[in-house]
Design a protein around this motif. Structure first.
Motif, mmCIF file in Angstrom:
data_model
loop_
_atom_site.group_PDB
_atom_site.id
_atom_site.type_symbol
_atom_site.label_atom_id
_atom_site.label_comp_id
_atom_site.label_asym_id
_atom_site.label_seq_id
_atom_site.Cartn_x
_atom_site.Cartn_y
_atom_site.Cartn_z
ATOM 1 N N GLY A 270 0.821 -1.209 0.000
ATOM 2 C CA GLY A 270 0.000 0.000 0.000
ATOM 3 C C GLY A 270 0.847 1.248 0.000
ATOM 4 O O GLY A 270 0.621 2.185 -0.783
ATOM 5 N N GLN A 271 1.831 1.279 0.880
ATOM 6 C CA GLN A 271 2.740 2.428 0.924
ATOM 7 C C GLN A 271 3.572 2.512 -0.352
ATOM 8 O O GLN A 271 3.823 3.604 -0.877
ATOM 9 C CB GLN A 271 3.652 2.296 2.139
ATOM 10 C CG GLN A 271 4.461 3.542 2.438
ATOM 11 C CD GLN A 271 5.287 3.398 3.697
ATOM 12 O OE1 GLN A 271 6.236 2.626 3.734
ATOM 13 N NE2 GLN A 271 4.922 4.120 4.741
ATOM 14 N N LEU A 272 3.981 1.355 -0.872
ATOM 15 C CA LEU A 272 4.727 1.334 -2.138
ATOM 16 C C LEU A 272 3.887 1.903 -3.271
ATOM 17 O O LEU A 272 4.397 2.667 -4.112
ATOM 18 C CB LEU A 272 5.145 -0.108 -2.457
ATOM 19 C CG LEU A 272 5.885 -0.336 -3.777
ATOM 20 C CD1 LEU A 272 7.232 0.372 -3.775
ATOM 21 C CD2 LEU A 272 6.062 -1.824 -4.042
ATOM 22 N N LEU A 273 2.604 1.585 -3.300
ATOM 23 C CA LEU A 273 1.724 2.075 -4.358
ATOM 24 C C LEU A 273 1.558 3.590 -4.280
ATOM 25 O O LEU A 273 1.615 4.283 -5.305
ATOM 26 C CB LEU A 273 0.362 1.389 -4.249
ATOM 27 C CG LEU A 273 -0.704 1.824 -5.248
ATOM 28 C CD1 LEU A 273 -0.262 1.520 -6.672
ATOM 29 C CD2 LEU A 273 -2.031 1.124 -4.949
ATOM 30 N N VAL A 274 1.349 4.131 -3.087
ATOM 31 C CA VAL A 274 1.179 5.573 -2.932
ATOM 32 C C VAL A 274 2.439 6.314 -3.397
ATOM 33 O O VAL A 274 2.360 7.304 -4.143
ATOM 34 C CB VAL A 274 0.864 5.922 -1.476
ATOM 35 C CG1 VAL A 274 0.888 7.433 -1.258
ATOM 36 C CG2 VAL A 274 -0.503 5.369 -1.079
ATOM 37 N N ASP A 275 3.605 5.853 -2.956
ATOM 38 C CA ASP A 275 4.856 6.495 -3.361
ATOM 39 C C ASP A 275 5.043 6.428 -4.872
ATOM 40 O O ASP A 275 5.516 7.393 -5.498
ATOM 41 C CB ASP A 275 6.043 5.825 -2.659
ATOM 42 C CG ASP A 275 6.018 6.037 -1.152
ATOM 43 O OD1 ASP A 275 5.341 6.990 -0.692
ATOM 44 O OD2 ASP A 275 6.655 5.246 -0.418
ATOM 45 N N ALA A 276 4.670 5.292 -5.476
ATOM 46 C CA ALA A 276 4.848 5.131 -6.919
ATOM 47 C C ALA A 276 3.911 6.042 -7.700
ATOM 48 O O ALA A 276 4.283 6.580 -8.745
ATOM 49 C CB ALA A 276 4.620 3.675 -7.305
ATOM 50 N N ILE A 277 2.691 6.245 -7.190
ATOM 51 C CA ILE A 277 1.742 7.121 -7.882
ATOM 52 C C ILE A 277 2.249 8.559 -7.884
ATOM 53 O O ILE A 277 2.214 9.252 -8.912
ATOM 54 C CB ILE A 277 0.356 7.030 -7.222
ATOM 55 C CG1 ILE A 277 -0.273 5.659 -7.495
ATOM 56 C CG2 ILE A 277 -0.556 8.140 -7.735
ATOM 57 C CD1 ILE A 277 -1.568 5.424 -6.778
ATOM 58 N N PHE A 278 2.745 9.031 -6.748
ATOM 59 C CA PHE A 278 3.253 10.402 -6.683
ATOM 60 C C PHE A 278 4.493 10.578 -7.563
ATOM 61 O O PHE A 278 4.727 11.671 -8.092
ATOM 62 C CB PHE A 278 3.580 10.772 -5.243
ATOM 63 C CG PHE A 278 2.375 11.143 -4.427
ATOM 64 C CD1 PHE A 278 1.648 12.290 -4.710
ATOM 65 C CD2 PHE A 278 1.951 10.345 -3.379
ATOM 66 C CE1 PHE A 278 0.529 12.645 -3.974
ATOM 67 C CE2 PHE A 278 0.833 10.689 -2.631
ATOM 68 C CZ PHE A 278 0.118 11.838 -2.931
ATOM 69 N N ALA A 279 5.290 9.522 -7.709
ATOM 70 C CA ALA A 279 6.507 9.598 -8.515
ATOM 71 C C ALA A 279 6.262 9.272 -9.985
ATOM 72 O O ALA A 279 7.212 9.260 -10.768
ATOM 73 C CB ALA A 279 7.566 8.651 -7.954
ATOM 74 N N ARG A 280 4.987 8.997 -10.345
ATOM 75 C CA ARG A 280 4.652 8.580 -11.712
ATOM 76 C C ARG A 280 5.492 7.373 -12.115
ATOM 77 O O ARG A 280 5.947 7.263 -13.255
ATOM 78 C CB ARG A 280 4.866 9.721 -12.710
ATOM 79 C CG ARG A 280 4.023 10.942 -12.477
ATOM 80 C CD ARG A 280 2.529 10.642 -12.657
ATOM 81 N NE ARG A 280 1.739 11.854 -12.668
ATOM 82 C CZ ARG A 280 1.287 12.461 -11.584
ATOM 83 N NH1 ARG A 280 1.564 11.944 -10.389
ATOM 84 N NH2 ARG A 280 0.571 13.559 -11.664
ATOM 85 N N ASP A 281 5.712 6.474 -11.173
ATOM 86 C CA ASP A 281 6.522 5.278 -11.415
ATOM 87 C C ASP A 281 5.622 4.211 -12.018
ATOM 88 O O ASP A 281 5.141 3.310 -11.327
ATOM 89 C CB ASP A 281 7.151 4.802 -10.093
ATOM 90 C CG ASP A 281 8.386 3.960 -10.324
ATOM 91 O OD1 ASP A 281 8.483 3.360 -11.411
ATOM 92 O OD2 ASP A 281 9.244 3.896 -9.424
ATOM 93 N N TYR A 282 5.396 4.306 -13.321
ATOM 94 C CA TYR A 282 4.446 3.440 -13.991
ATOM 95 C C TYR A 282 4.697 1.946 -13.763
ATOM 96 O O TYR A 282 3.759 1.208 -13.454
ATOM 97 C CB TYR A 282 4.443 3.725 -15.506
ATOM 98 C CG TYR A 282 3.995 5.106 -15.896
ATOM 99 C CD1 TYR A 282 3.209 5.874 -15.048
ATOM 100 C CD2 TYR A 282 4.350 5.657 -17.117
ATOM 101 C CE1 TYR A 282 2.796 7.143 -15.400
ATOM 102 C CE2 TYR A 282 3.939 6.933 -17.497
ATOM 103 C CZ TYR A 282 3.162 7.663 -16.627
ATOM 104 O OH TYR A 282 2.752 8.917 -16.984
ATOM 105 N N PRO A 283 5.893 1.454 -13.936
ATOM 106 C CA PRO A 283 6.095 0.002 -13.765
ATOM 107 C C PRO A 283 5.726 -0.496 -12.372
ATOM 108 O O PRO A 283 5.161 -1.584 -12.237
ATOM 109 C CB PRO A 283 7.600 -0.168 -14.037
ATOM 110 C CG PRO A 283 7.967 0.993 -14.894
ATOM 111 C CD PRO A 283 7.124 2.125 -14.408
ATOM 112 N N VAL A 284 6.019 0.288 -11.336
ATOM 113 C CA VAL A 284 5.704 -0.141 -9.972
ATOM 114 C C VAL A 284 4.198 -0.147 -9.748
ATOM 115 O O VAL A 284 3.639 -1.100 -9.176
ATOM 116 C CB VAL A 284 6.401 0.770 -8.940
ATOM 117 C CG1 VAL A 284 5.952 0.417 -7.521
ATOM 118 C CG2 VAL A 284 7.904 0.638 -9.052
#
Length: 317
Positions: A270-284
């Motif tokens: 869950g925390q990984l997903l939130v961080d990835a969304i803010f960073a526009r980290d598409y693969p994650v």
């Protein structure tokens, strides 16, 4: 059983394909892109050369269907890509975070079940007594209270006032079985309380329905002890809808209890997903959602198998 499992696995293919396509397109419809983030915001366009290099490096200049085809081909080979932000393989990040979310989901579910099923049975057996009213009041409160509010109240009481439990997760302790339990208590209570409220009311309703049936009256007429009739006969049949609710909630928790993981700094998906969304980290983001969808489907399959154990009359075929 084998035919049923094969059929369900075959059905997973189009489901996962549709989910992957929706996730791929929805992420790219979000405002901004990877180049904006890596260049320090939307004003990063002031350096068009650097922006174009980033776009070409990550293949963002290709049409969406080409990008999707490349990504899907890699996923089918077990390659979820590389994180744009951390430069680590997405698979490695998921293998690191998912077990922590799985542990939190399992403990939360155990907490809720240990509270809800006894409370639901007691409320049904002693219907319209103070035990019934008290159980229903607690279950209603559990369903109504937001998880994040309950989490904050638990932190204020057990961490700040009493000092019994830590409020923030220590990442170094998660690898030590002996040290991890104090950090699990508050997040598990926050998540398990809401699930317990739902399961309590559902168990009570199912038990009331079963206790009114002829086989229960017949069992009592034969002289069977009351607890045998309730536990071995009525409860087993009443658990069918309860198992469905528990399975659905458990599958949702495997997708990451985003708010609770943020409140307690629990390093899960869950925390990984939130961080990835803010960073526009598409693969994650794509990897987390695909993993969550797969886990949800597997849990539903497990629920169907448990059905056949609880009630052999249910034919899996």
């Amino acid at each position: 059983m084998i035919v049923f499992l094969v059929r369900r696995i075959v059905h997973l293919v189009p489901v996962m394909f549709i989910i992957s396509l929706i996730v791929f397109l929805m992420i790219r419809l979000l405002p901004g892109d990877v180049a904006d983030v890596l260049l320090g915001g939307e004003d990063g366009g002031a350096n068009p050369v650097a922006r174009q290099m980033i776009i070409q490096e990550y293949g963002l200049d290709k049409p969406y269907f080409v990008q999707y085809g490349i990504w899907l081909g890699k996923v089918l080979r077990g390659d979820f890509g590389q994180s744009i932000h951390s430069k680590k393989p997405v698979a490695a990040l998921l293998l690191d975070k998912f077990p922590k979310t799985l542990l939190l989901a399992v403990v939360s579910t155990l907490v809720s079940v240990s509270i809800a099923i006894p409370a639901g049975v007691i409320a049904a057996v002693w219907r319209r007594t103070w035990l019934d009213y008290f159980s229903m009041f607690i279950s209603l409160a559990g369903v109504s209270l937001p998880n994040f509010w309950l989490a904050i109240m638990l932190i204020l009481l057990f961490s700040l006032q009493l000092g019994w439990l830590p409020s923030i997760t220590d990442g170094n302790a998660l690898g030590d079985v002996r040290r991890i339990w104090p950090f699990l208590v508050l997040p598990a209570l926050s998540l398990g309380t809401r699930l317990a409220g739902v399961v309590t009311r559902l168990t009570r309703s199912s038990m009331l329905d079963e206790l009114s049936k002829d086989y229960v009256r017949t069992s009592r007429a034969k002289g069977l002890p009351g607890w045998v009739v309730i536990v071995s006969h009525a409860l087993r049949n009443a658990l069918l809808p309860t198992v469905t609710a528990i399975g659905l909630q458990f599958g949702a928790l495997l997708g990451g209890a985003i708010i609770i993981e943020q409140v307690f700094a629990w390093p899960g998906v869950g925390q990984l997903l939130v961080d990835a969304i803010f960073a526009r980290d598409y693969p994650v983001v794509q990897g987390v959602i695909l993993l969550s969808a797969a886990a949800f489907v597997v849990v539903n399959l497990a629920v169907d198998i448990v059905y056949s154990w609880l009630n052999p009359r249910i034919a899996l075929e």
